[in-house]
Design an enzyme around this catalytic site. Structure first.
Site, PDB file in Angstrom:
ATOM      1  N   TYR A 111     -12.339   0.389  -0.046  1.00 57.00           N
ATOM      2  CA  TYR A 111     -12.735  -0.350   1.326  1.00 57.00           C
ATOM      3  C   TYR A 111     -13.789   0.316   2.049  1.00 57.00           C
ATOM      4  O   TYR A 111     -13.746  -0.001   3.288  1.00 57.00           O
ATOM      5  CB  TYR A 111     -11.198  -0.354   2.103  1.00 57.00           C
ATOM      6  CG  TYR A 111     -10.004  -0.697   1.398  1.00 57.00           C
ATOM      7  CD1 TYR A 111      -9.968  -1.877   0.740  1.00 57.00           C
ATOM      8  CD2 TYR A 111      -8.936   0.088   1.515  1.00 57.00           C
ATOM      9  CE1 TYR A 111      -8.581  -2.358  -0.040  1.00 57.00           C
ATOM     10  CE2 TYR A 111      -7.709  -0.205   0.989  1.00 57.00           C
ATOM     11  CZ  TYR A 111      -7.526  -1.354   0.276  1.00 57.00           C
ATOM     12  OH  TYR A 111      -6.450  -1.687  -0.529  1.00 57.00           O
ATOM     13  N   TYR A 165       0.788  -8.712   2.159  1.00 58.60           N
ATOM     14  CA  TYR A 165      -0.248  -7.915   1.432  1.00 58.60           C
ATOM     15  C   TYR A 165       0.432  -7.239   0.164  1.00 58.60           C
ATOM     16  O   TYR A 165       1.657  -6.872   0.375  1.00 58.60           O
ATOM     17  CB  TYR A 165      -1.085  -6.815   2.043  1.00 58.60           C
ATOM     18  CG  TYR A 165      -1.549  -5.887   1.295  1.00 58.60           C
ATOM     19  CD1 TYR A 165      -2.922  -6.129   0.909  1.00 58.60           C
ATOM     20  CD2 TYR A 165      -1.183  -4.684   0.783  1.00 58.60           C
ATOM     21  CE1 TYR A 165      -3.610  -5.304  -0.008  1.00 58.60           C
ATOM     22  CE2 TYR A 165      -1.753  -3.781  -0.204  1.00 58.60           C
ATOM     23  CZ  TYR A 165      -3.050  -4.290  -0.462  1.00 58.60           C
ATOM     24  OH  TYR A 165      -3.712  -3.266  -1.485  1.00 58.60           O
ATOM     25  N   ASP A 200       8.890  -6.905  -2.326  1.00 58.80           N
ATOM     26  CA  ASP A 200       7.765  -6.128  -2.371  1.00 58.80           C
ATOM     27  C   ASP A 200       7.930  -4.969  -1.325  1.00 58.80           C
ATOM     28  O   ASP A 200       7.715  -5.130  -0.109  1.00 58.80           O
ATOM     29  CB  ASP A 200       6.455  -6.623  -2.008  1.00 58.80           C
ATOM     30  CG  ASP A 200       5.230  -5.511  -2.144  1.00 58.80           C
ATOM     31  OD1 ASP A 200       5.798  -4.266  -2.284  1.00 58.80           O
ATOM     32  OD2 ASP A 200       4.137  -5.777  -2.072  1.00 58.80           O
ATOM     33  N   LYS A 232       4.558   3.802  -3.222  1.00 58.54           N
ATOM     34  CA  LYS A 232       4.212   4.577  -2.147  1.00 58.54           C
ATOM     35  C   LYS A 232       5.107   5.997  -1.875  1.00 58.54           C
ATOM     36  O   LYS A 232       4.762   6.974  -2.398  1.00 58.54           O
ATOM     37  CB  LYS A 232       4.288   3.766  -0.717  1.00 58.54           C
ATOM     38  CG  LYS A 232       3.134   2.740  -0.875  1.00 58.54           C
ATOM     39  CD  LYS A 232       2.229   2.598   0.453  1.00 58.54           C
ATOM     40  CE  LYS A 232       0.953   2.252   0.180  1.00 58.54           C
ATOM     41  NZ  LYS A 232       1.112   0.680   0.040  1.00 58.54           N
TER      42      LYS A 232
HETATM   43  C1  LIG Z   1       0.142  -0.592  -1.018  1.00 59.17           C
HETATM   44  C2  LIG Z   1       0.927  -1.700  -1.078  1.00 59.17           C
HETATM   45  C3  LIG Z   1       0.817  -2.097  -2.474  1.00 59.17           C
HETATM   46  C4  LIG Z   1      -0.197  -1.738  -3.592  1.00 59.17           C
HETATM   47  O1  LIG Z   1      -0.034  -0.641  -4.082  1.00 59.17           O
HETATM   48  P1  LIG Z   1      -1.055   0.434  -4.598  1.00 59.17           P
HETATM   49  O2  LIG Z   1      -0.228   1.717  -5.158  1.00 59.17           O
HETATM   50  O3  LIG Z   1      -2.008   0.502  -3.570  1.00 59.17           O
HETATM   51  O4  LIG Z   1      -1.628  -0.453  -5.841  1.00 59.17           O
HETATM   52  C5  LIG Z   1       1.533  -3.403  -2.572  1.00 59.17           C
HETATM   53  N1  LIG Z   1       2.209  -3.885  -1.799  1.00 59.17           N
HETATM   54  C6  LIG Z   1       2.637  -3.486  -0.459  1.00 59.17           C
HETATM   55  C7  LIG Z   1       3.376  -3.851   0.426  1.00 59.17           C
HETATM   56  C8  LIG Z   1       1.761  -2.153  -0.165  1.00 59.17           C
HETATM   57  O5  LIG Z   1       1.964  -1.670   1.022  1.00 59.17           O
END
Ligand SMILES: *Cc1c(COP(=O)(O)O)cnc(C)c1O
Length: 419
Positions: free
Chosen positions: A11, A138, A230, A258
């Site tokens: 980024y 996102y 997600d 994460k």
């Molecule tokens: C960070 C994130 C992703 C992507 O994860 P990466 O390990 O960076 O590919 C997808 N969805 C959410 C909600 C996120 O916070």
């Protein structure tokens, strides 16, 4: 190490960005810089480092695993750390989310979820290729995940129009938005809806209530559409509960990453409910799920994740999150009356000060000068500290936020920036 001539940073406009800060170590909540300074990490290394850096229990688990089996391929072979982790996740997650497909990044976990949803329908004899996603959502940077990320977020301006088929809805928080969502879910060919439960992270740390998720679940059920949650950011305590999905809005597929390994190693999981998995089990080989990341279920990462789950059991993480929430509510509240501030909000270990304009990137250096690592983006300045932070260090973070925001009233707006 200030010359980064071979690196390409995320980024980042490499031609104009200020030099990144060289890091030589980290311990607890502190990042150690090459020049001897220490920064209190206010955002847990992109929301991963929930137990702080270098927690001895995770370090020891990874070291022991390194001695036995650092890696082995995961097709035709299986190992105890992955099996244990899958069983533990299935037990902890709500409902019948019981089949765990491992990968190594959040974006890939989302790709896997999207592919699973499309093939679920194909295996059942239906062609469904479209997704319903939500404004300000996102879901990652790979093409599929990006496709269901709000195009207004700035993440894929350069790839406009290049994506898997999708439609965007507002979160259903009133009758009008509920009706609009219903209409979209009724369209032909919708395989699944995808949502970040309770908190939309990189889209601006926006909160919604559990009733909104229940409305999404109900609407998906009404139209026979799968629901993908997600929980890559919200999973493992960040919003105040171990997972953000409430009992009345359990998804069909759930994505984790994460904080899964306590921030130690890359690992992600796509967890499918029993009925989703069942659609892939048949006498036909072509019904099998055709995906297999090379480093899938890496044993070191699984060992770190098991150790991280131990810590959620043994140490009072969720009480710490509650205490962080109380303290941030108190200490960020004064920002509400500052010029340029439009909202202050806190959920679990996420504290947000929202400004009336995108000023974020220009504020970044002011935080390091105050001995803290905080990375505002878009129109928000936010904190998502490690859960082990003590009250004094958290006060240092909230004080820095209040001071920088109050000084920012005088700074000029700049380009929208990413997390
Ligand atoms: C960070 C994130 C992703 C992507 O994860 P990466 O390990 O960076 O590919 C997808 N969805 C959410 C909600 C996120 O916070």
């Amino acid at each position: 190490m200030t010359c980064i001539d071979s690196l390409w940073l995320p980024y980042t406009q490499m031609a104009t960005a200020p030099a990144p800060l060289p890091v030589v170590g980290a311990e607890g909540v502190r990042i150690k810089l090459a020049d001897g300074r220490e920064l209190i990490d206010g955002i847990s290394s992109w929301w991963t480092m929930c137990h702080g850096y270098g927690h001895p229990h995770i370090q020891q688990a990874v070291a022991a695993q390194l001695d036995t089996l650092p890696h082995v391929m995961f097709a035709g072979l299986v190992h105890e750390p992955a099996l244990t982790l899958a069983r533990r996740l299935a037990t902890l997650l709500p409902g019948k989310l019981e089949r765990v497909f491992f990968s190594e990044s959040g974006s890939v976990a989302v790709e896997v979820a999207l592919k699973m949803a499309v093939q679920y329908w194909r295996n059942r004899g239906e062609q469904r290729h479209r997704f319903v996603a939500f404004r300000n959502g996102y879901h990652g940077d790979t093409l599929g995940a990006l496709s269901v990320t709000d195009p207004g977020s700035g993440f894929h301006d350069a790839l406009a129009g290049y994506r898997v088929p999708q439609v965007f809805a507002e979160l259903p928080c009133d009758n009008e938005t509920k009706a609009a969502l219903d209409a979209l879910l009724a369209e032909p060919g919708i395989a699944a809806a995808i949502v970040e439960p309770r908190v939309q992270g990189a889209g601006g740390m926006r909160f919604h209530d559990a009733a909104t998720l229940a409305a999404i679940r109900t609407a998906c059920d009404r139209h026979g559409v799968l629901l993908i949650a997600d929980e890559i950011m919200t999973g493992f305590g960040r919003t105040g509960t171990l997972f953000a999905s409430p009992a009345d809005a359990v998804p069909d597929i759930l994505c984790l990453s994460k904080a899964l390994t306590g921030g130690t190693l890359p690992l992600a999981a796509t967890v499918a409910a029993d009925h989703v998995f069942a659609a892939f089990c048949s006498e036909r080989t072509e019904d099998a799920f055709m995906h297999g990341p090379t480093f899938m279920a890496n044993p070191l990462a699984c060992a770190a994740a098991n150790a991280s789950l131990d810590l959620f059991e043994r140490e009072s993480r969720m009480q710490q999150v509650a205490a962080i929430e109380t303290q941030m509510k108190l200490e960020l509240e004064p920002c509400r009356t500052l010029p340029g501030v439009v909202d202050v909000r806190v959920m679990g270990a996420i504290g947000v000060v929202q400004l009336d304009r995108p000023v974020a990137a220009s504020l970044r250096p002011a935080f390091a000068q105050r001995g803290v690592w905080v990375r505002p983006f878009g129109d928000i300045v936010y904190l998502a500290p490690p859960f082990v932070i003590d009250a004094a260090d958290l006060t240092t973070l909230t004080t820095a936020v209040c001071e920088v925001v109050s000084e920012s009233a005088a700074t000029a707006p700049c380009l929208i920036s990413t997390p």
